[in-house]
Design an enzyme around this catalytic site. Structure first.
Site, short mmCIF file in Angstrom:
data_model
loop_
_atom_site.label_atom_id
_atom_site.label_comp_id
_atom_site.label_asym_id
_atom_site.label_seq_id
_atom_site.Cartn_x
_atom_site.Cartn_y
_atom_site.Cartn_z
N SER A 218 11.69 -4.29 -6.89
CA SER A 218 11.50 -2.57 -6.71
C SER A 218 11.90 -1.57 -5.89
O SER A 218 10.92 -2.01 -4.50
CB SER A 218 10.77 -1.63 -7.87
OG SER A 218 9.78 -1.64 -7.33
N ASP A 219 12.53 -1.07 -5.74
CA ASP A 219 12.29 0.58 -4.82
C ASP A 219 11.48 1.14 -5.00
O ASP A 219 10.68 0.89 -6.14
CB ASP A 219 13.63 1.42 -5.08
CG ASP A 219 13.66 2.15 -3.18
OD1 ASP A 219 13.15 1.89 -2.48
OD2 ASP A 219 15.65 2.53 -3.09
N TRP A 220 10.63 2.29 -3.99
CA TRP A 220 9.60 2.10 -4.31
C TRP A 220 8.62 3.34 -5.36
O TRP A 220 9.95 4.42 -5.40
CB TRP A 220 9.07 2.58 -2.76
CG TRP A 220 7.90 2.30 -2.04
CD1 TRP A 220 7.18 2.72 -1.19
CD2 TRP A 220 8.41 0.57 -1.56
NE1 TRP A 220 6.38 0.74 -0.29
CE2 TRP A 220 7.10 -0.30 -0.80
CE3 TRP A 220 9.59 -0.66 -2.36
CZ2 TRP A 220 7.74 -1.70 -0.65
CZ3 TRP A 220 9.33 -1.78 -1.50
CH2 TRP A 220 8.60 -2.60 -1.05
N ARG A 221 8.19 3.14 -6.18
CA ARG A 221 8.63 3.88 -7.53
C ARG A 221 9.27 3.84 -8.31
O ARG A 221 9.33 4.51 -9.15
CB ARG A 221 7.64 4.86 -7.42
CG ARG A 221 5.77 4.84 -6.42
CD ARG A 221 6.46 6.91 -6.92
NE ARG A 221 4.61 6.90 -5.90
CZ ARG A 221 4.25 7.26 -4.54
NH1 ARG A 221 5.50 6.90 -3.08
NH2 ARG A 221 3.22 7.01 -4.14
N ALA A 222 10.19 2.92 -8.52
CA ALA A 222 11.53 3.03 -9.03
C ALA A 222 10.94 2.21 -10.56
O ALA A 222 12.20 2.34 -11.65
CB ALA A 222 12.60 2.28 -8.14
#
Length: 796
Positions: A218-222
């Site tokens: 994931s993108d960070w915190r996605a």
């Protein structure tokens, strides 16, 4: 892998699917698994934290790399970053970015390659191959539709199936089929499903249809939901903070909401990656013999010079002849404060930065190189340019910085525990060179206390109510204050920042300064006077971090501040005015037809000034060609919309983006896709085409050795005789599209032949599957989209 998998408990399996901190996965010594470390890395490898003592080579921006139109040079850039990754202990590089430059307002435009999917894919494949040759993984990103920044965390991007396949997924598919080891999913949703939970794209297309055997991170915190992300094809949720998996995913498996076999597949992928990058004992890594070591400065220099696009060169103003020069005027705030990389996750701390003024001064040692600010577009004051000492309060750790700025994401300097840090203190002694009112500024986020001498100039909190930590990092605020100082009398300057408990993993603080000086009008007057008495005027203009960066989109294509006015007035004073445009994406150049030369340099990396001097003086040829269309007027752009409505943004234009949209609209841009001049001339001699390749012969007819990029475009002649696909019709196609390209080099008088492959996808459209369209096609060998040289007809 199954024998290792069988030795893991459910809790251990799940632990491998989420970050143990900001940048890494946990180790499991019982099976010989060491921690797998990730790092941002579009233009340089930052590592797991900000470490001034361990700087990172800063290459030019990804758009600059695409402007070289050279997959082999992209491979060299990848080799360098693979080498840097191994040096910094990084196993997975978070790049490259292959989102398309759908609109020039896209704030992250500079971090993407091109408006064209084929060019994006070929440059990405070269880059990925170079990195992975070092046994370091890559994550091609951001799957998919993250082509703008406004509301990127929540927006639902509506993309038709045909446009998805022919444009937006195409560079991802190219990298996956070429052997990429990782993919990063985007923040946004596509067609109603958040990408971190988008099973139709991540599972059905990426993993099942394309056969992808790597990891999806994931993108960070996605990743925000436990079960949907687990069922939607995501393998790794990052980082540890606000992670929806861990105990929640264990519970979901035990309740039957998530099959354990699905978790096992994710863990196999993580273990496969760990084996490939060499952190799984007992399993041979994918690479055991590494490429020869590269000189980072040399590669950065080469990519920069090769990427520069000479857009205009009237009366052969360039290259300059040093022997004919007595005085050269270098003008613009960005000539000294060189912006060499884009804002956001692309940022690294380079070992050095060569500014345009410094580069030209070195190269023209026998010439009077004089400088004037002219116009300063920076909305924030630049960091006080002198060394400072920084102490991490609560930890007692101190370190030095070259300028009065501190910024990091992830690990803290010195490996300090983030939980013990309560703030930081930046301290320096400043000796003013001028009497009068000096302006000091605090920018960043958090609560600050600024003292100059015995005066407290500011105490307060900069961030607005409700702003998230990511918003604050990407959109810092500034506060200015005045101190009356006496020339020659040193004063101690102390900036303290309070950091909330446990939040020291993300820090930004800058102490800015502006000395007393002339007015904005006076600065332009000084620059004009200098230009009038110089042989040549080199004006450096561009964007700033507050205009063009990750985290927000642009609101205008105009250059910020009074830079346009500066260029107009300097050009009126000196007909030999060369404008160097330092922007990562298209900007308006209303004066372009009134200056002698225009050189586009993107964000050119740490060797910016040295590469610029080489190109201006003819030591190197400007080898770049435009990977994106540059408009003459903003309202001419076919696509500008970046603001969602009711949480959605529709890509209603379908496959008509970039030059395809310009041609459909019948509009002529300032500089067309593929445009770029060199220092020699080329005669295209012959073009022979078949269904599988175009063969082009050309001759260097100039007086210098040079480089040309042969561009091959294909377009239909009329409508095909029969339909394709389930509907039995052929959808509307662009007038032409880039089918292939090949860079060539030749000496004066030399004739060369290049073969440009035309794969079957050249002739296909998507309609519930790929279908080759029969008919008659025009195949064009071109110097640029608007500069065709030879054409041929092919019937399929």
């Amino acid at each position: 892998m199954d024998d290792l998998l069988a030795r893991l408990t459910l809790e251990q399996k799940v632990s491998l699917l989420g970050g143990q901190d900001f940048w890494s996965l946990p180790a499991i010594p019982e099976i010989g698994l060491r921690s797998l470390v990730m790092s941002d890395g579009p233009i340089g490898v930052r590592g797991t934290g900000w470490a001034p003592e361990d700087p990172s080579i800063a290459l030019p921006s990804p758009t600059a790399l695409a402007a070289t139109w050279d997959p082999e040079l992209a491979r060299t850039a990848g080799h360098l970053l693979g080498q840097e990754s191994r040096r910094k202990g990084v196993h997975l590089l978070l790049g490259p970015t292959v989102n398309l430059q759908r609109t020039p307002l896209g704030g992250r435009h500079f971090e993407c390659y091109s408006e064209d999917p084929l060019l994006s894919g070929e440059i990405a494949v070269g880059f990925v191959a170079g990195v992975q040759a070092h046994g370091v993984g890559t994550t091609v990103k951001h799957l998919v539709g993250n082509d703008f920044e406004t509301d990127r965390m929540t927006v639902d991007v509506r993309i038709g199936e045909r446009a998805l396949r022919e444009l937006y997924l195409a560079p991802f598919e190219r990298v996956v089929r070429a052997g990429g080891w990782g993919v990063m999913s985007a923040y946004n949703a596509v067609n109603g499903l958040p990408m971190a939970a988008n099973g139709p794209l991540q599972s059905d297309v990426l993993k099942d249809e394309w056969g992808f055997d790597g990891i999806v991170v994931s993108d960070w915190r996605a990743a925000r939901e436990t079960v949907p992300a687990a069922l939607g094809g995501l393998d790794i949720a990052m980082p540890a903070m606000e992670n929806p998996w861990g105990a929640k995913l264990v519970a979901a498996v035990r309740s039957g909401a998530v099959p354990e076999e699905l978790v096992d597949d994710k863990v196999r992928r993580v273990l496969r990656l760990a084996a490939r990058v060499g952190v799984l004992d007992g399993v041979p890594p994918a690479v055991t013999s590494f490429p020869a070591e590269l000189d980072g400065d040399a590669v950065a220099h080469q990519v920069a010079a090769r990427s520069f696009v000479l857009a205009r060169n009237e009366h052969f103003t360039l290259p300059l002849e040093p022997a004919a020069l007595t005085r050269v005027a270098v003008i613009g705030a960005l000539a000294t404060d060189a912006r060499v990389l884009g804002g956001g996750s692309a940022q690294v701390v380079p070992p050095h930065v060569i500014s345009p003024l410094e580069g030209l001064g070195r190269a023209l040692s026998g010439v009077d190189v004089s400088y004037a600010v002219g116009a300063d577009p920076r909305p924030f004051l630049p960091a006080l340019p002198q060394p400072a000492q920084v102490e991490l309060l609560g930890a007692g750790h101190t370190f030095g910085v070259d300028t009065a700025a501190v910024r990091w994401i992830g690990d803290l300097p010195g490996g300090v525990d983030k939980d013990v840090v309560t703030g930081l203190e930046l301290r320096t002694t400043f000796t003013p060179e001028q009497d009068g009112e000096h302006t000091f500024a605090v920018s960043g986020f958090g609560t600050f206390d600024l003292r100059v001498g015995d005066r407290r100039l500011y105490v307060g909190t900069l961030h607005p109510p409700g702003a998230t930590r990511a918003d604050l990092l990407l959109s810092p605020r500034e506060h200015r204050a005045i101190a009356e100082l006496t020339a020659g009398e040193p004063v101690e300057v102390v900036l303290r920042q309070t950091i909330q408990p446990g939040m020291a993993h993300t820090v930004s603080a800058t102490l800015g300064h502006l000395a007393p000086g002339v007015s904005a009008d006076g600065m332009i007057d000084e620059a004009v006077a200098l230009a009038a008495e110089s042989d040549v005027a080199v004006v450096v203009v561009g964007t700033t971090e507050q205009v063009e960066s990750e985290g927000f989109d642009r609101t205008s294509l105009s250059l910020p501040g009074r830079q346009d006015e500066l260029v107009v007035r300097v050009a009126a004073a000196n007909p030999r005015t060369i404008v160097v445009v330092n922007a990562g994406s298209p900007v308006l150049l209303p004066w372009a037809d009134d200056v002698a030369a225009v050189l586009l340099t993107w964000f050119p990396g740490q060797e910016a000034g040295a590469a610029l001097a080489d190109v201006l003086l003819g030591v190197a040829e400007p080898g770049g060609r435009l990977p994106t269309t540059w408009p003459r007027r903003e309202h001419d752009c076919p696509i500008l919309e970046v603001v969602p409505r009711d949480g959605r943004l529709g890509y209603d234009e379908g496959v008509f983006i970039g030059y395809r949209a310009w041609e459909r609209a019948g509009r002529k841009p300032l500089y067309a896709f593929g445009h770029g001049l060199g220092y020699t001339s080329w005669q295209y001699e012959t073009l022979a085409v078949s269904a599988t390749e175009a063969v082009v012969t050309l001759t260097n007819t100039g007086a210098r050795a040079g480089r040309e990029v042969v561009q091959v475009y294909v377009g239909p002649q009329g409508e095909p005789p029969v339909g394709v696909g389930p509907a039995g019709v052929v959808p509307e196609r662009p007038a032409r599209w880039l089918a292939g390209f090949a860079p060539v080099e030749a000496h004066p008088g030399e004739t060369v032949t290049v073969r440009v492959p035309l794969p079957e996808r050249t002739w296909q459209v998507w309609d519930a599957g790929w279908h080759s369209v029969p008919g008659t096609y025009t195949v064009t060998a071109a110097h640029a989209l608007d500069d065709p040289r030879l054409t041929a007809t092919l019937t399929r």
